[in-house]
Enzyme design. Structure first.
Site, PDB file in Angstrom:
ATOM      1  N   ARG A  74      65.641 -30.249 149.052  1.00  0.00           N
ATOM      2  CA  ARG A  74      64.893 -30.179 150.319  1.00  0.00           C
ATOM      3  C   ARG A  74      64.523 -31.511 151.038  1.00  0.00           C
ATOM      4  O   ARG A  74      63.776 -31.344 152.086  1.00  0.00           O
ATOM      5  CB  ARG A  74      63.764 -29.315 149.817  1.00  0.00           C
ATOM      6  N   LYS A 194      68.284 -23.649 131.662  1.00  0.00           N
ATOM      7  CA  LYS A 194      67.193 -23.062 130.958  1.00  0.00           C
ATOM      8  C   LYS A 194      65.868 -23.399 131.471  1.00  0.00           C
ATOM      9  O   LYS A 194      65.767 -24.349 132.300  1.00  0.00           O
ATOM     10  CB  LYS A 194      67.313 -23.559 129.723  1.00  0.00           C
ATOM     11  N   HIS A 224      71.394 -26.665 125.652  1.00  0.00           N
ATOM     12  CA  HIS A 224      71.894 -27.770 125.455  1.00  0.00           C
ATOM     13  C   HIS A 224      71.940 -28.251 124.011  1.00  0.00           C
ATOM     14  O   HIS A 224      72.805 -28.921 123.550  1.00  0.00           O
ATOM     15  CB  HIS A 224      71.032 -29.059 126.231  1.00  0.00           C
ATOM     16  N   HIS A 286      66.760 -22.600 121.680  1.00  0.00           N
ATOM     17  CA  HIS A 286      67.307 -23.402 120.883  1.00  0.00           C
ATOM     18  C   HIS A 286      67.389 -22.944 119.364  1.00  0.00           C
ATOM     19  O   HIS A 286      68.466 -22.894 118.710  1.00  0.00           O
ATOM     20  CB  HIS A 286      66.654 -24.881 120.822  1.00  0.00           C
ATOM     21  N   LYS A 386      54.773 -29.133 119.097  1.00  0.00           N
ATOM     22  CA  LYS A 386      54.797 -30.700 119.590  1.00  0.00           C
ATOM     23  C   LYS A 386      53.838 -31.312 118.829  1.00  0.00           C
ATOM     24  O   LYS A 386      52.849 -30.695 118.265  1.00  0.00           O
ATOM     25  CB  LYS A 386      54.198 -30.335 121.116  1.00  0.00           C
TER      26      LYS A 386
HETATM   27  C1  BG6 Z   1      63.999 -28.713 125.701  1.00  0.00           C
HETATM   28  C2  BG6 Z   1      62.401 -28.315 125.754  1.00  0.00           C
HETATM   29  O1  BG6 Z   1      64.510 -27.473 126.098  1.00  0.00           O
HETATM   30  O2  BG6 Z   1      64.079 -29.089 124.467  1.00  0.00           O
HETATM   31  C3  BG6 Z   1      61.487 -29.267 125.510  1.00  0.00           C
HETATM   32  O3  BG6 Z   1      61.992 -27.637 126.956  1.00  0.00           O
HETATM   33  C4  BG6 Z   1      62.242 -30.144 124.147  1.00  0.00           C
HETATM   34  O4  BG6 Z   1      60.173 -29.049 125.392  1.00  0.00           O
HETATM   35  C5  BG6 Z   1      63.366 -30.239 124.371  1.00  0.00           C
HETATM   36  O5  BG6 Z   1      61.034 -31.309 124.151  1.00  0.00           O
HETATM   37  C6  BG6 Z   1      64.091 -30.907 122.949  1.00  0.00           C
HETATM   38  O6  BG6 Z   1      65.255 -31.253 123.122  1.00  0.00           O
HETATM   39  P1  BG6 Z   1      65.839 -32.355 122.256  1.00  0.00           P
HETATM   40  O7  BG6 Z   1      67.269 -32.452 122.636  1.00  0.00           O
HETATM   41  O8  BG6 Z   1      65.290 -33.502 122.579  1.00  0.00           O
HETATM   42  O9  BG6 Z   1      65.672 -31.785 120.994  1.00  0.00           O
END
Ligand code: BG6
Length: 538
Positions: A74, A194, A224, A286, A386
């Site tokens: 945008r 996601k 991912h 995940h 977290k």
């Molecule tokens: C993301 C989450 O999908 O994955 C985050 O939204 C998280 O909150 C992250 O920190 C963790 O990914 P990785 O690859 O750092 O373990």
């Protein structure tokens, strides 16, 4: 809702790649030439992950011989500004400002930018013209990847407009006979980031919108985690070795703990996280994926659909959590002020763009039971949080104790014999370890747990590829194995919906607090203690 996004980079110590003659991915041929159109080109995801990954693919010499990057956003930016922002993204990924490598920087030098509103059909028509021009001038051969890196609320309108502008070319991508590509027109794929929906209903709706415009084999839904080397290694470990699979079942496994602990807080993503919470942010996607890879049956082939069929079969076998018993299957918590690595850390409620009365969970633990022959009676405990003491993502398979204890005296000396434990460490310190008992030296039989360890870092080469590099390359080569199919997404939501519904109906009920820098709320211990078990501390 803002686009969820990644933790701070741990990338500052990465070696910056330069053009390499090697093909470290072992591709038989380079991917087809293509244009990569990024929606949300000025956003966080593009800056932190996509641009560095596209650049790295060029450096690793595996990007298509002709690849054009088109940013769609945008903001009013000139092409020069967009290229400068891309350069800056690469510099900050590598933590230095050395010059972009000449040999692999053409993707940056020739990048294009198109400014437009996401709901403006004319902007998409301009995009179509630009893509046709790139086909002519840069030889992208009509092949297109549309990458949705915007906030999820914009996904439906972008998909719809792509369709309306004739850019979806339904069926042009794939290997499914009824959607075969018209000769010479190239393929079209769409990558959806996601979070895929906010709940079962919205995920379903998004799939409906997608299906109206694209064929399923054109759609690449990202998680991912699936592209992490160590996650992919789970299948190799299980199915390329003869010794583990015979004991990978209810007769030998006592239970499994899957942990994704993060020391980070919500960073700059308070607004997104308030809406999401730990269950949606990490477990629904995940951790459920890690669980599926750990517990699924062997696929008949290592192909996208064979692997995904087995995962869905497993997810379907997960027992639905009865709404009235959610508290026995799930725990939530939120961090308050604490200390991590001797640094003071503020409470979640004091984070930027977080309500001072927030009841959003920053910690979630869930117990899953699988109703099939292999896993009947074996609980899988999934937890994430977290601001836990340190980062650790792992799968710990705890085996049953030996059926007969021969070494009674040893037990008296050394306490109860710990069961064998196999730990698959996803990150950091990627590797595997197996704990077993050994005799302590001496006259009396004494036992002591010892470990056999395999570490990626020392045994194999480094892990040079980011998850995004792998995923982009797979999308370019048309390999959807590491992407989610619509039925997988639905099943993952089905599993967590009773918990989400219950928590939404009773805000704050049972929300345990934990100090930042500790292993979560006390109630989480109760979840496993009720079954006579304990969490391990990674
Ligand atoms: C993301 C989450 O999908 O994955 C985050 O939204 C998280 O909150 C992250 O920190 C963790 O990914 P990785 O690859 O750092 O373990």
């Amino acid at each position: 809702m803002a686009l969820e996004y990644e933790q701070l980079d741990d990338a500052l110590e990465r070696p910056r790649p330069s053009a390499s003659p090697l093909d470290p991915f072992g591709l038989e041929r380079p991917p087809d030439p293509c244009a990569v159109v990024i929606f949300g080109a000025t956003g966080d995801l593009t800056h932190r992950k996509l641009v560095p990954a596209l650049y790295d693919l060029s450096c690793h010499n595996v990007s298509p011989s002709r690849m054009a990057i088109v940013g769609f956003g945008r903001r009013a930016l000139s092409e020069t500004d967009f290229r400068a922002a891309m350069t800056e993204a690469i510099d900050s990924f590598y933590g230095d400002d050395s010059r972009i490598d000449q040999a692999c920087g053409s993707c940056v030098r020739e990048a294009r930018y198109l400014q437009g509103d996401f709901d403006d059909l004319q902007a998409y028509q301009r995009l179509a013209d630009l893509l046709a021009e790139l086909d002519e001038q840069q030889g992208t051969a009509g092949n297109r990847i549309f990458y949705l890196a915007t906030p999820p609320s914009l996904f439906p309108v972008i998909i719809e407009k792509l369709g309306a502008a004739g850019l979806a070319r339904r069926g042009a991508s794939g290997d499914v006979a009824e959607h075969a590509a018209p000769e010479g027109q190239g393929w079209t794929r769409i990558v959806v980031e996601k979070p895929f929906g906010h709940d079962l209903e919205s995920a379903h709706q998004l799939n409906v919108v997608l299906r109206e415009v694209f064929a399923e084999n054109q759609v690449y839904r990202i998680d991912h985690y699936l592209a992490k080397e160590t996650v992919q290694n789970i299948l190799v470990f299980r199915f390329a070795n003869g010794i583990f699979e015979p004991v990978w079942n209810r007769s030998f496994v006592d239970h499994v703990q899957i942990t994704a602990a993060e020391a980070l807080g919500v960073e700059h993503r308070g607004a997104y996280y308030e809406e999401a919470g730990a269950l949606r942010d990490m477990i629904q996607n995940h951790l459920v994926q890690l669980f599926a890879l750990t517990a699924m049956e062997p696929p008949v082939a290592f192909s996208a659909d064979a692997v995904r069929d087995e995962k869905v079969k497993l997810l379907r076998a997960v027992r639905s959590i009865p709404p009235e018993h959610v508290d026995q299957f799930a725990v939530r918590g939120q961090y308050v002020d604490g200390t991590i690595d001797e640094q003071p850390v503020i409470a979640y409620r004091r984070e930027d763009r977080v309500s001072p009365n927030s009841t959003t969970e920053t910690y979630a633990a869930v117990k899953l039971l699988v109703d099939n022959w292999r896993w009947q009676g074996v609980p899988f405990y999934l937890r994430t949080g977290k601001r836990l003491p340190h980062q650790a993502t792992e799968i710990a398979v705890q085996f049953k104790r030996p059926p007969h204890l021969l070494f009674r005296d040893a037990e008296k000396l050394g306490g109860q014999i710990p069961p064998n434990l196999l730990v698959i460490r996803i990150q950091p310190d990627e590797g595997l370890s197996l704990r077993f008992e050994a005799k302590t030296p001496g006259q009396v039989i004494g036992l002591q747990p010892v470990e056999m360890k395999f570490s990626y870092g020392s045994a194999l080469r480094e892990l040079p590829f980011s998850a995004y590099e792998t995923l982009l390359l797979d999308c370019m080569t048309g390999d959807a194995t590491l992407f989610n199919r619509d039925d997988q997404v639905d099943e993952a939501w089905r599993i967590v919906m009773p918990i989400l519904d219950r928590w939404a109906a009773t805000p704050g009920h049972g929300l345990g607090i934990y100090e930042a820098g500790t292993w979560g709320p006390e109630a989480a211990d109760g979840l496993v203690a009720r079954d006579g078990r304990r969490w391990r501390q990674p």
